[in-house]
Design an enzyme around this catalytic site. Structure first.
Site, mmCIF file in Angstrom:
data_model
loop_
_atom_site.group_PDB
_atom_site.id
_atom_site.type_symbol
_atom_site.label_atom_id
_atom_site.label_comp_id
_atom_site.label_asym_id
_atom_site.label_seq_id
_atom_site.Cartn_x
_atom_site.Cartn_y
_atom_site.Cartn_z
ATOM 1 N N ARG A 100 -15.533 27.465 33.520
ATOM 2 C CA ARG A 100 -16.097 26.115 33.377
ATOM 3 C C ARG A 100 -17.407 25.848 34.043
ATOM 4 N NH1 ARG A 100 -17.925 21.434 32.566
ATOM 5 N NH2 ARG A 100 -16.619 19.675 32.472
ATOM 6 N N GLU A 108 -16.722 16.521 24.027
ATOM 7 C CA GLU A 108 -15.550 17.337 23.603
ATOM 8 C C GLU A 108 -15.578 17.548 21.943
ATOM 9 O OE1 GLU A 108 -12.827 18.189 25.381
ATOM 10 O OE2 GLU A 108 -13.992 17.342 27.151
ATOM 11 N N ARG A 142 -9.412 27.553 36.348
ATOM 12 C CA ARG A 142 -10.699 28.175 35.534
ATOM 13 C C ARG A 142 -11.879 28.530 36.868
ATOM 14 N NH1 ARG A 142 -11.902 23.396 31.373
ATOM 15 N NH2 ARG A 142 -11.769 22.402 33.248
#
Length: 229
Positions: A100, A108, A142
């Site tokens: 990330r 998004e 992540r």
């Protein structure tokens, strides 16, 4: 599209001189540009097909932002997949990992400009070797990192080009607020969209989860307000 050699001339109607044909092209472009300006400033909703593809976004002035040395661990791997505008999968020598991008938040995939952001990042990083300046690990396991490509800070590039916002809650680097402000002033990337379509991704996700709170109008956002947030 059709590829044409540099020394080939585009076809034109017979009986029209070179100067005459050039004048026609200039007139068409001028009328089209005026129409687009009126439409963008009229307040009318912009259809999806009218949004320029990510490839047409102009590069920000000033050149790329270089990676800076830090005390964080640095990993090297190859990008195998771009999931969205701020998340990638990288093959390390120890195995695959999901990364990330730190300090930034891209729209998004189901938001306006989400697909353009993912496409741009795919063109930028697809199958390339990158450096990961690891900041932390998030709740989804992540790695959160500053991603470097040939010593360029790709996190900064995303914000400069209008593919992502400065992630106010998580960034400690004030430069991201300045880069966002410059992109917004230049109407670059997502900032070319009508204000009603420029929802902050963190607010968009909250609304998707059914958490009422509404959307902030960031049209008059400043560097100082971004830093304060």
């Amino acid at each position: 599209g059709e590829m044409r050699l540099a020394d080939e001339e585009p076809s034109r109607p017979s009986g029209v001189s070179s100067l005459g044909w050039l004048a026609i092209l200039v007139a068409i472009v001028g009328v089209g540009g005026a129409g687009l300006w009126w439409y963008r400033n009229s307040g009318l909703p912009v259809p999806v097909g009218a949004v320029p593809p990510a490839a047409t976004v102009r590069d920000a002035p000033g050149g790329p932002v270089a990676m800076v040395e830090s005390d964080n661990p640095v990993l090297v791997g190859r990008v195998t997949r771009v999931l969205d505008g701020d998340t990638i999968e990288v093959a390390l020598s120890s195995g695959p990992i999901r990364v990330r991008f730190g300090s930034v938040d891209a729209p998004e995939k189901n938001q306006p400009w989400g697909r353009e952001a993912r496409a741009a990042l795919t063109r930028k990083l697809g199958d390339r070797e990158v450096e990961l300046d690891v900041v932390s690990q998030d709740q989804y396991d992540r790695l959160v990192a500053v991603v470097g490509l040939d010593d360029e800070n790709v996190n900064a590039w995303l914000v400069q080009q209008g593919y992502a916002w400065a992630y106010r809650e998580y960034t400690k680097d004030k430069n991201y607020c300045a880069w966002e402000a410059e992109a917004r002033t230049a109407h670059r990337g997502l900032w070319a969209l009508p204000a009603a379509q420029r929802h902050a991704p963190w607010e968009f996700r909250s609304a998707q989860r059914g958490r009422a709170g509404g959307f902030t109008n960031y049209s008059n956002e400043t560097v100082a307000l971004c830093i304060a947030a």
